[in-house]
Structure formats: C-alpha cells, structure tokens
Design an enzyme around this catalytic site. Sequence first.
Site, PDB file in Angstrom:
ATOM      1  N   ILE A   2      12.732 -39.638 -55.654  1.00 23.52           N
ATOM      2  CA  ILE A   2      12.326 -39.268 -54.292  1.00 23.52           C
ATOM      3  C   ILE A   2      12.801 -40.345 -53.320  1.00 23.52           C
ATOM      4  O   ILE A   2      13.369 -40.057 -52.264  1.00 23.52           O
ATOM      5  CB  ILE A   2      10.798 -39.035 -54.201  1.00 23.52           C
ATOM      6  CG1 ILE A   2      10.435 -37.735 -54.921  1.00 23.52           C
ATOM      7  CG2 ILE A   2      10.352 -38.987 -52.737  1.00 23.52           C
ATOM      8  CD1 ILE A   2       8.957 -37.500 -55.089  1.00 23.52           C
TER       9      ILE A   2
ATOM     10  N   THR B 204       7.807 -29.782 -49.304  1.00 20.31           N
ATOM     11  CA  THR B 204       7.108 -31.064 -49.405  1.00 20.31           C
ATOM     12  C   THR B 204       8.129 -32.188 -49.525  1.00 20.31           C
ATOM     13  O   THR B 204       9.288 -31.938 -49.817  1.00 20.31           O
ATOM     14  CB  THR B 204       6.196 -31.095 -50.641  1.00 20.31           C
ATOM     15  OG1 THR B 204       7.006 -30.806 -51.780  1.00 20.31           O
ATOM     16  CG2 THR B 204       5.077 -30.081 -50.553  1.00 20.31           C
ATOM     17  N   CYS B 205       7.633 -33.391 -49.324  1.00 22.83           N
ATOM     18  CA  CYS B 205       8.457 -34.598 -49.395  1.00 22.83           C
ATOM     19  C   CYS B 205       9.240 -34.612 -50.714  1.00 22.83           C
ATOM     20  O   CYS B 205       8.659 -34.335 -51.744  1.00 22.83           O
ATOM     21  CB  CYS B 205       7.558 -35.823 -49.311  1.00 22.83           C
ATOM     22  SG  CYS B 205       8.403 -37.370 -49.579  1.00 22.83           S
ATOM     23  N   PRO B 206      10.516 -34.920 -50.736  1.00 25.01           N
ATOM     24  CA  PRO B 206      11.346 -35.379 -49.616  1.00 25.01           C
ATOM     25  C   PRO B 206      12.183 -34.263 -48.989  1.00 25.01           C
ATOM     26  O   PRO B 206      13.088 -34.554 -48.212  1.00 25.01           O
ATOM     27  CB  PRO B 206      12.281 -36.366 -50.311  1.00 25.01           C
ATOM     28  CG  PRO B 206      12.555 -35.712 -51.637  1.00 25.01           C
ATOM     29  CD  PRO B 206      11.276 -34.986 -52.013  1.00 25.01           C
ATOM     30  N   MET B 207      11.891 -33.012 -49.287  1.00 24.46           N
ATOM     31  CA  MET B 207      12.806 -31.936 -48.897  1.00 24.46           C
ATOM     32  C   MET B 207      13.039 -31.762 -47.397  1.00 24.46           C
ATOM     33  O   MET B 207      14.189 -31.586 -46.978  1.00 24.46           O
ATOM     34  CB  MET B 207      12.385 -30.613 -49.549  1.00 24.46           C
ATOM     35  CG  MET B 207      12.515 -30.600 -51.061  1.00 24.46           C
ATOM     36  SD  MET B 207      14.059 -31.346 -51.634  1.00 24.46           S
ATOM     37  CE  MET B 207      15.223 -30.099 -51.103  1.00 24.46           C
TER      38      MET B 207
END
Lengths: 74, 179
Positions: B44, A12-15
């Site tokens: 993030i 999932t974001c940000p991976m």
Amino acid sequence: MAKIELNFRGMTCPMPIMKISIAVKKGAPGDVFEAVCDDAGFEADVKAWCKETGNELRGITKSGKDIAVTIVRK
Amino acid sequence: MEQSELVRKVEELGERLAVLEKKKSNLTMVLLSGDFDRVMAAFIMANGALAMNKEVTMFVTFWGLDAIKKSTISTSGKTFLEKMVLWMRPKGPGELPTSKMNFAGIGPKLFRYMMGKKNIESLPSLIAMSLELGLRIIACQMSMDVMGIKKEDLIDDVEIGGVAAFLGASYESNTTLFI
C-alpha cells in the site's frame, strides 16, 4: 482544458489516490478533475497528494459521507 | 562577475537543486516479513509513493520472498532440505499467513473475505499495480541461496541484489522503512 469527473465511491485506500494519479497523468496542464469519494481518509490523502505532486487543490466540499474535490493539473 | 557567468551559475545551481530534490523524496523499503498484514502495508505504501511520482525500491529478503514467489513454484532440482523448506512456506501472496490470529490458516481466509466485502484491493492486485507503475523489487541473493529459491521461482520483473544494492537505493531516499 477538459473537465473530468471521477467517481471513487466504494473504493478504499490506496485506490482513490492511485486513480487520481493515473487520471491526472493522462490529462493536460489546466485540466480540471472533479472526484468524489466516500472514504473518510480521502480528504487528508488528497491534500497530501496535491501538495507533494504540485497540483492545485481548488476546493473540497463534503455532504454526508461524500467528499468532493476539485483538482487542477499543473 | 560577468552577467553570462552569473546566468551559468544560476543554471548550475538549479540543476543541482533538482538532483537534491529528486533524492529527497524517494522511498526505499526492506521487506523481511512474509506476514500477510505486513506485506499488505508495504505494498500500500509502495503504491501511494508511486502515485506521488516517487521512485520506490523494495529490497525483499528472507520471509518476504514468500510474497513474490510464483504460485507455480516447483521443488524439482532442489535438495531435500530446500524441498522441505519450500513445502512448509507459502507459495505466493495468496497463501501468506497473518502475524496475529492466523489460527492455522483460517485467519487469513477470514481477513481476505472481510477485506473483499469492504472492497479493499487484494494483495496480488496491489503487487501487480505497483510493478506496472515502476516499483523496483530487488530480491536478496543470499536469502534465495539459503532457501534454494531461483530467479525463475519469483515473479517476473524482479532484480537480484545484495546489501549494497539496498543501501545504494536507501542513500538516494529520504525515507527507508524496515518491514
């Protein structure tokens, strides 16, 4: 010119973007990266990432939840 | 105009443009909040910008310092009031409360469990990754003084600075966020 396959399913974001960035940095100009991810935000993220980093987004194909992209390193 | 002079001018303009373009795309953040959800959002975004090859600076002040404390932070050598504040605050990213639905600490445990189930990267790992990719963290000296936090109480690789350090980074960015 190498072809590198990347599987980001389940991430999932940000991976996915982090992994793309790391992989592309390790590669050489002209290398082709084929990544697949089932995160719905992946398409928009990849488009923005390629535009910002100047790498070429050669194609996007979708099947079911999977979003597959082809990126060419500049 | 001589051709060589023209070439020199074009080269000079190219260099100036490169400086401007570099400035244009940096990201600076102020992390004032120590709420788990806000700190997650900050890291993030920091990671995303780093993945886009940007220079990212995070100025960490007040409650934000909770997120960059070492979990082993000790109260020895601190005044009574400093000890009180330290006891009442989380020790590092693993203990941060959520801004909503904290329920005396049960909320964050629930969220961490749900996020783990969905394979979302944990906050400590997002922090470690961003530092590895070159995130510049500036811890606010004044807030540290207020709460008796020493440089060795914070994670390694952080700089100490003040408002001018933040502004300096912000003036060289086109995006500055207050979190």
